[in-house]
Write a protein that holds these residues in place. Sequence first.
Motif, PDB file in Angstrom:
ATOM      1  N   ALA A 386       0.827  -1.209   0.000  1.00  0.00           N
ATOM      2  CA  ALA A 386       0.000   0.000   0.000  1.00  0.00           C
ATOM      3  C   ALA A 386       0.862   1.260   0.000  1.00  0.00           C
ATOM      4  CB  ALA A 386      -0.926  -0.009   1.207  1.00  0.00           C
ATOM      5  N   ILE A 387       1.884   1.278   0.841  1.00  0.00           N
ATOM      6  CA  ILE A 387       2.761   2.456   0.912  1.00  0.00           C
ATOM      7  C   ILE A 387       3.507   2.645  -0.403  1.00  0.00           C
ATOM      8  CG2 ILE A 387       4.856   3.370   2.004  1.00  0.00           C
ATOM      9  CD1 ILE A 387       3.859   2.148   4.628  1.00  0.00           C
ATOM     10  N   SER A 388       4.022   1.554  -0.954  1.00  0.00           N
ATOM     11  CA  SER A 388       4.782   1.669  -2.195  1.00  0.00           C
ATOM     12  C   SER A 388       3.889   2.130  -3.346  1.00  0.00           C
ATOM     13  CB  SER A 388       5.449   0.333  -2.541  1.00  0.00           C
ATOM     14  OG  SER A 388       4.487  -0.686  -2.755  1.00  0.00           O
ATOM     15  N   ARG A 389       2.631   1.720  -3.337  1.00  0.00           N
ATOM     16  CA  ARG A 389       1.699   2.149  -4.388  1.00  0.00           C
ATOM     17  C   ARG A 389       1.421   3.657  -4.274  1.00  0.00           C
ATOM     18  NH1 ARG A 389      -2.500  -0.974  -3.203  1.00  0.00           N
ATOM     19  NH2 ARG A 389      -1.754  -2.694  -4.514  1.00  0.00           N
ATOM     20  N   ILE A 390       1.232   4.126  -3.052  1.00  0.00           N
ATOM     21  CA  ILE A 390       0.984   5.566  -2.863  1.00  0.00           C
ATOM     22  C   ILE A 390       2.200   6.374  -3.298  1.00  0.00           C
ATOM     23  CG2 ILE A 390       0.519   7.365  -1.166  1.00  0.00           C
ATOM     24  CD1 ILE A 390      -1.054   5.263   0.447  1.00  0.00           C
ATOM     25  N   ARG A 391       3.391   5.890  -2.977  1.00  0.00           N
ATOM     26  CA  ARG A 391       4.614   6.595  -3.408  1.00  0.00           C
ATOM     27  C   ARG A 391       4.637   6.751  -4.930  1.00  0.00           C
ATOM     28  NH1 ARG A 391       8.433   3.064   0.648  1.00  0.00           N
ATOM     29  NH2 ARG A 391       8.290   4.470   2.460  1.00  0.00           N
ATOM     30  N   ALA A 392       4.315   5.673  -5.639  1.00  0.00           N
ATOM     31  CA  ALA A 392       4.320   5.734  -7.102  1.00  0.00           C
ATOM     32  C   ALA A 392       3.287   6.745  -7.605  1.00  0.00           C
ATOM     33  CB  ALA A 392       4.050   4.351  -7.682  1.00  0.00           C
ATOM     34  N   ARG A 393       2.111   6.777  -6.988  1.00  0.00           N
ATOM     35  CA  ARG A 393       1.067   7.709  -7.415  1.00  0.00           C
ATOM     36  C   ARG A 393       1.473   9.158  -7.162  1.00  0.00           C
ATOM     37  NH1 ARG A 393      -4.106   4.355  -4.907  1.00  0.00           N
ATOM     38  NH2 ARG A 393      -4.209   2.763  -6.570  1.00  0.00           N
ATOM     39  N   VAL A 394       2.096   9.407  -6.015  1.00  0.00           N
ATOM     40  CA  VAL A 394       2.539  10.773  -5.702  1.00  0.00           C
ATOM     41  C   VAL A 394       3.590  11.235  -6.703  1.00  0.00           C
ATOM     42  CG1 VAL A 394       3.795  12.158  -4.002  1.00  0.00           C
ATOM     43  CG2 VAL A 394       1.951  10.642  -3.253  1.00  0.00           C
ATOM     44  N   VAL A 395       4.552  10.362  -7.008  1.00  0.00           N
ATOM     45  CA  VAL A 395       5.573  10.696  -8.004  1.00  0.00           C
ATOM     46  C   VAL A 395       4.915  10.933  -9.357  1.00  0.00           C
ATOM     47  CG1 VAL A 395       7.543   9.804  -9.303  1.00  0.00           C
ATOM     48  CG2 VAL A 395       7.464   9.533  -6.818  1.00  0.00           C
ATOM     49  N   GLY A 396       3.939  10.088  -9.702  1.00  0.00           N
ATOM     50  CA  GLY A 396       3.261  10.235 -10.986  1.00  0.00           C
ATOM     51  C   GLY A 396       2.556  11.568 -11.121  1.00  0.00           C
ATOM     52  N   ARG A 397       1.937  12.022 -10.047  1.00  0.00           N
ATOM     53  CA  ARG A 397       1.233  13.300 -10.088  1.00  0.00           C
ATOM     54  C   ARG A 397       2.195  14.465 -10.325  1.00  0.00           C
ATOM     55  NH1 ARG A 397      -1.214  12.805  -5.668  1.00  0.00           N
ATOM     56  NH2 ARG A 397       0.092  14.097  -4.312  1.00  0.00           N
ATOM     57  N   ILE A 398       3.313  14.442  -9.618  1.00  0.00           N
ATOM     58  CA  ILE A 398       4.300  15.523  -9.789  1.00  0.00           C
ATOM     59  C   ILE A 398       4.986  15.429 -11.149  1.00  0.00           C
ATOM     60  CG2 ILE A 398       6.374  16.595  -8.835  1.00  0.00           C
ATOM     61  CD1 ILE A 398       3.822  16.873  -7.139  1.00  0.00           C
ATOM     62  N   LEU A 399       5.249  14.213 -11.613  1.00  0.00           N
ATOM     63  CA  LEU A 399       5.869  14.039 -12.926  1.00  0.00           C
ATOM     64  C   LEU A 399       4.962  14.602 -14.017  1.00  0.00           C
ATOM     65  CD1 LEU A 399       8.067  12.899 -14.776  1.00  0.00           C
ATOM     66  CD2 LEU A 399       6.886  10.685 -14.697  1.00  0.00           C
ATOM     67  N   LYS A 400       3.682  14.353 -13.915  1.00  0.00           N
ATOM     68  CA  LYS A 400       2.738  14.879 -14.901  1.00  0.00           C
ATOM     69  C   LYS A 400       2.765  16.407 -14.918  1.00  0.00           C
ATOM     70  CE  LYS A 400      -2.102  14.579 -16.332  1.00  0.00           C
ATOM     71  NZ  LYS A 400      -3.434  13.961 -16.034  1.00  0.00           N
ATOM     72  N   GLN A 401       2.843  17.006 -13.721  1.00  0.00           N
ATOM     73  CA  GLN A 401       2.906  18.467 -13.634  1.00  0.00           C
ATOM     74  C   GLN A 401       4.179  18.999 -14.274  1.00  0.00           C
ATOM     75  OE1 GLN A 401       2.540  19.308  -9.444  1.00  0.00           O
ATOM     76  NE2 GLN A 401       0.402  18.648  -9.343  1.00  0.00           N
ATOM     77  N   GLN A 402       5.302  18.335 -14.024  1.00  0.00           N
ATOM     78  CA  GLN A 402       6.578  18.801 -14.573  1.00  0.00           C
ATOM     79  C   GLN A 402       6.621  18.638 -16.091  1.00  0.00           C
ATOM     80  OE1 GLN A 402       8.990  20.481 -13.022  1.00  0.00           O
ATOM     81  NE2 GLN A 402       7.637  20.423 -11.244  1.00  0.00           N
ATOM     82  N   LEU A 403       6.038  17.570 -16.607  1.00  0.00           N
ATOM     83  CA  LEU A 403       5.977  17.402 -18.061  1.00  0.00           C
ATOM     84  C   LEU A 403       5.142  18.508 -18.695  1.00  0.00           C
ATOM     85  CD1 LEU A 403       5.530  13.523 -18.286  1.00  0.00           C
ATOM     86  CD2 LEU A 403       7.521  14.834 -19.050  1.00  0.00           C
ATOM     87  N   ALA A 404       4.066  18.891 -18.031  1.00  0.00           N
ATOM     88  CA  ALA A 404       3.230  19.980 -18.540  1.00  0.00           C
ATOM     89  C   ALA A 404       4.008  21.291 -18.574  1.00  0.00           C
ATOM     90  CB  ALA A 404       1.978  20.117 -17.680  1.00  0.00           C
ATOM     91  N   VAL A 405       4.807  21.529 -17.546  1.00  0.00           N
ATOM     92  CA  VAL A 405       5.641  22.742 -17.505  1.00  0.00           C
ATOM     93  C   VAL A 405       6.597  22.768 -18.691  1.00  0.00           C
ATOM     94  CG1 VAL A 405       7.486  23.912 -16.225  1.00  0.00           C
ATOM     95  CG2 VAL A 405       5.472  23.054 -15.014  1.00  0.00           C
ATOM     96  N   LEU A 406       7.095  21.589 -19.083  1.00  0.00           N
ATOM     97  CA  LEU A 406       8.020  21.474 -20.212  1.00  0.00           C
ATOM     98  C   LEU A 406       7.301  21.453 -21.554  1.00  0.00           C
ATOM     99  CD1 LEU A 406      10.402  18.754 -18.719  1.00  0.00           C
ATOM    100  CD2 LEU A 406      10.902  21.199 -18.977  1.00  0.00           C
TER     101      LEU A 406
END
Length: 444
Positions: A386-406
């Motif tokens: 459960a913890i590892s899944r949440i970590r991946a989702r949190v990273v995914g959310r920020i990664l999506k934001q950073q890709l949009a910035v680029l």
Amino acid sequence: MEISSVMRSFRRMCSSLTNVQFSHVARGTTFAIMFTSLFFGTFVLPVSASTIGARASAPLSVHRSNDSTTTTSTTTSTTSTTTTTLPPATTTIGNIQFPSGAVDASEPSGEGPASSTALPGYSESYVNDFATKSSLVGWVSFQGPTNGDPGGQFAQSHVTVSGGLLQLNSWQDPAFGNAWATGGVCQCDINNTYGAYFVRSRVTGPGPTQVEMLMPEVGWPPEIDFNETRQSDGNTIATLHYTSADLQIYRSLNIDLAQWHTWGVVWTPTSLTYTVDGQAWGIIDSASEIPDQPMHLDITQQTWCSSGFACPTAPESTQVDWVEEYKPTIGESAALGPFAPNSWALTPVLKAKIVKLAVKIKVQGDNSVALVGYNDDSGTAAKGIAISRIRARVVGRILKQQLAVLGVTGVSITTTGKGDAQSVASNATPKGRARNRRVVPWIM
């Protein structure tokens, strides 16, 4: 109920039957056959796997035998699984076109290996054109009886390299009392977790079963069969074996196996994509079922004459022109961590790593990435997942934001959690546990 009578009833009802799927099959259990018809929609039929197994005439899975290594077989129905007809044009996933080969009139098959950069997000890690007898250095040729058929026999003399081809040859061999002996090889010492494998091959005719597959370095299952002919020269199946109960997911393809084809499997933490001649013909995308341990390539040929199946009537060969393998360019080397114990909070250092990952994805032009979260071995397995899944989702959310910035759009981001699977360091020390609390990006 007899499966044959069920099928006859459905044929009368559904003259336009388009899809049949066997999924999560274990002998002795009940599973569902899903029928999809253009006219009648979807039907789910519970069927006893043990009943179908009793009616079957053939083993489905080939496990190699090499002296002390045994061959294990499972029994399944010979009725259709998910059957695919290839589309007329090359199929892509996102902007990915899968390697098929490069036109080369000097090659026995008319095509040579693809380029080292033919698969976006991957780099070539191995290629073998079987140009000389020394090409088998690093491969193991099987020798010994097979347990799948009491009369089956692997023999190293049935593996040859000549004329630019690796050949596995079946014939009635006087050395084994005129039993049908066959050839098999493996890259037993080249084990990887995730990657892409491509084999250009053909069969000379029906009879023996040919399998191109990934086998685990230790234990069994899992197993990934990506071209298994089951004695045919007109149909192949791909099978994922997973869990200790040997649950299985099948895909089936009607195709002329006597012609040259490039068979492939792209294995990521969240999916298996089966390809032929640059086209994707089958996909499994349930992350919980995808193997996550080191595996290697096997190419085998086998008979089951004592079972009345896959028994040749004339000598036949499996011919392999070349093998090509790729590794992801993004993986553990780009791991995002460490996370604090029992936490998915992003520190400034972790956020900076996500920014770098976004830049790399933009530069490479990647369009699909899987984020796999991991944990140390503290706490229960369920909590770690459960913890590892949440970590991946949190990273995914920020990664999506950073890709949009680029200014990058259209990148598919999938996430999953694997808990303490695939530890990269010992959990016996605080430093080792910290290294294991990470999120790993994989290009799909």
